[in-house]
Motif scaffolding. Sequence first.
Motif, short mmCIF file in Angstrom:
data_model
loop_
_atom_site.label_atom_id
_atom_site.label_comp_id
_atom_site.label_asym_id
_atom_site.label_seq_id
_atom_site.Cartn_x
_atom_site.Cartn_y
_atom_site.Cartn_z
N MET A 1 0.85 -1.19 0.00
CA MET A 1 0.00 0.00 0.00
C MET A 1 0.88 1.24 0.00
N GLU A 2 0.49 2.25 -0.78
CA GLU A 2 1.25 3.47 -0.86
C GLU A 2 1.07 4.29 0.42
N GLN A 3 2.14 4.94 0.83
CA GLN A 3 2.04 5.82 1.98
C GLN A 3 1.51 7.16 1.51
N ARG A 4 0.50 7.67 2.20
CA ARG A 4 -0.10 8.94 1.83
C ARG A 4 0.15 9.97 2.93
N THR A 5 0.23 11.22 2.52
CA THR A 5 0.40 12.33 3.44
C THR A 5 -0.89 13.14 3.45
N VAL A 6 -1.39 13.45 4.63
CA VAL A 6 -2.57 14.30 4.75
C VAL A 6 -2.09 15.75 4.68
N VAL A 7 -2.68 16.51 3.76
CA VAL A 7 -2.26 17.89 3.54
C VAL A 7 -3.44 18.83 3.65
N ARG A 8 -3.12 20.12 3.81
CA ARG A 8 -4.14 21.17 3.84
C ARG A 8 -3.77 22.18 2.77
N CYS A 9 -4.75 22.52 1.92
CA CYS A 9 -4.48 23.49 0.86
C CYS A 9 -4.65 24.91 1.40
N ALA A 10 -4.30 25.88 0.58
CA ALA A 10 -4.38 27.29 0.98
C ALA A 10 -5.80 27.72 1.31
N GLU A 11 -6.80 27.01 0.80
CA GLU A 11 -8.20 27.32 1.10
C GLU A 11 -8.68 26.62 2.36
N GLY A 12 -7.84 25.76 2.95
CA GLY A 12 -8.20 25.08 4.19
C GLY A 12 -8.76 23.68 4.01
N HIS A 13 -8.88 23.22 2.76
CA HIS A 13 -9.39 21.88 2.51
C HIS A 13 -8.36 20.82 2.90
N VAL A 14 -8.80 19.74 3.51
CA VAL A 14 -7.91 18.66 3.94
C VAL A 14 -8.11 17.47 3.01
N PHE A 15 -7.00 16.94 2.48
CA PHE A 15 -7.03 15.77 1.61
C PHE A 15 -5.69 15.08 1.68
N SER A 16 -5.51 14.01 0.94
CA SER A 16 -4.25 13.27 1.01
C SER A 16 -3.62 13.17 -0.37
N THR A 17 -2.33 12.87 -0.37
CA THR A 17 -1.58 12.72 -1.61
C THR A 17 -0.46 11.71 -1.39
N THR A 18 -0.06 11.05 -2.46
CA THR A 18 1.08 10.14 -2.37
C THR A 18 2.35 10.82 -2.82
N ALA A 19 2.22 11.99 -3.45
CA ALA A 19 3.39 12.68 -4.00
C ALA A 19 3.71 13.92 -3.18
N PHE A 20 4.37 13.74 -2.03
CA PHE A 20 4.75 14.89 -1.22
C PHE A 20 6.15 14.73 -0.63
N PRO A 21 7.12 14.31 -1.46
CA PRO A 21 8.49 14.17 -0.92
C PRO A 21 9.13 15.54 -0.74
N MET A 22 9.52 15.87 0.47
CA MET A 22 10.10 17.18 0.75
C MET A 22 11.54 17.30 0.25
N GLN A 23 12.20 16.19 -0.05
CA GLN A 23 13.58 16.28 -0.46
C GLN A 23 13.76 16.58 -1.95
N HIS A 24 12.71 16.44 -2.75
CA HIS A 24 12.83 16.68 -4.19
C HIS A 24 12.40 18.10 -4.54
N LEU A 25 13.21 18.77 -5.32
CA LEU A 25 12.85 20.11 -5.78
C LEU A 25 12.37 19.98 -7.21
N GLN A 26 11.08 20.19 -7.42
CA GLN A 26 10.48 20.08 -8.74
C GLN A 26 9.77 21.39 -9.07
N VAL A 27 9.20 21.42 -10.27
CA VAL A 27 8.48 22.61 -10.71
C VAL A 27 7.32 22.91 -9.76
N GLY A 28 6.68 21.88 -9.21
CA GLY A 28 5.53 22.07 -8.35
C GLY A 28 5.85 22.53 -6.94
N ARG A 29 7.10 22.82 -6.64
CA ARG A 29 7.50 23.24 -5.29
C ARG A 29 7.36 24.75 -5.16
#
Length: 73
Positions: A1-29
């Motif tokens: 099973m993939e590990q997911r991270t629970v995140v909060r967006c700038a609007e305050g919505h809470v959801f999860s994602t599998t793509a949240f590695p803090m060590q990678h610097l990508q365009v989406g950072r």
Amino acid sequence: MEQRTVVRCAEGHVFSTTAFPMQHLQVGRVGPGRLLRCPMCGRLRSSVPADVSALTAAELARGLRLVAVDSPA
């Protein structure tokens, strides 16, 4: 099973994602967060890991059910 991270967006919505590695610097950072498409409003939003200890059980359960629509590469 993939590990997911629970995140909060700038609007305050809470959801999860599998793509949240803090060590990678990508365009989406952007600052301490990542640009993710929020499943609640469908818009690209800056999102940061949520403080899980501050969430209620219902918020956490809903956040784990809602998964980011996609994330920019």
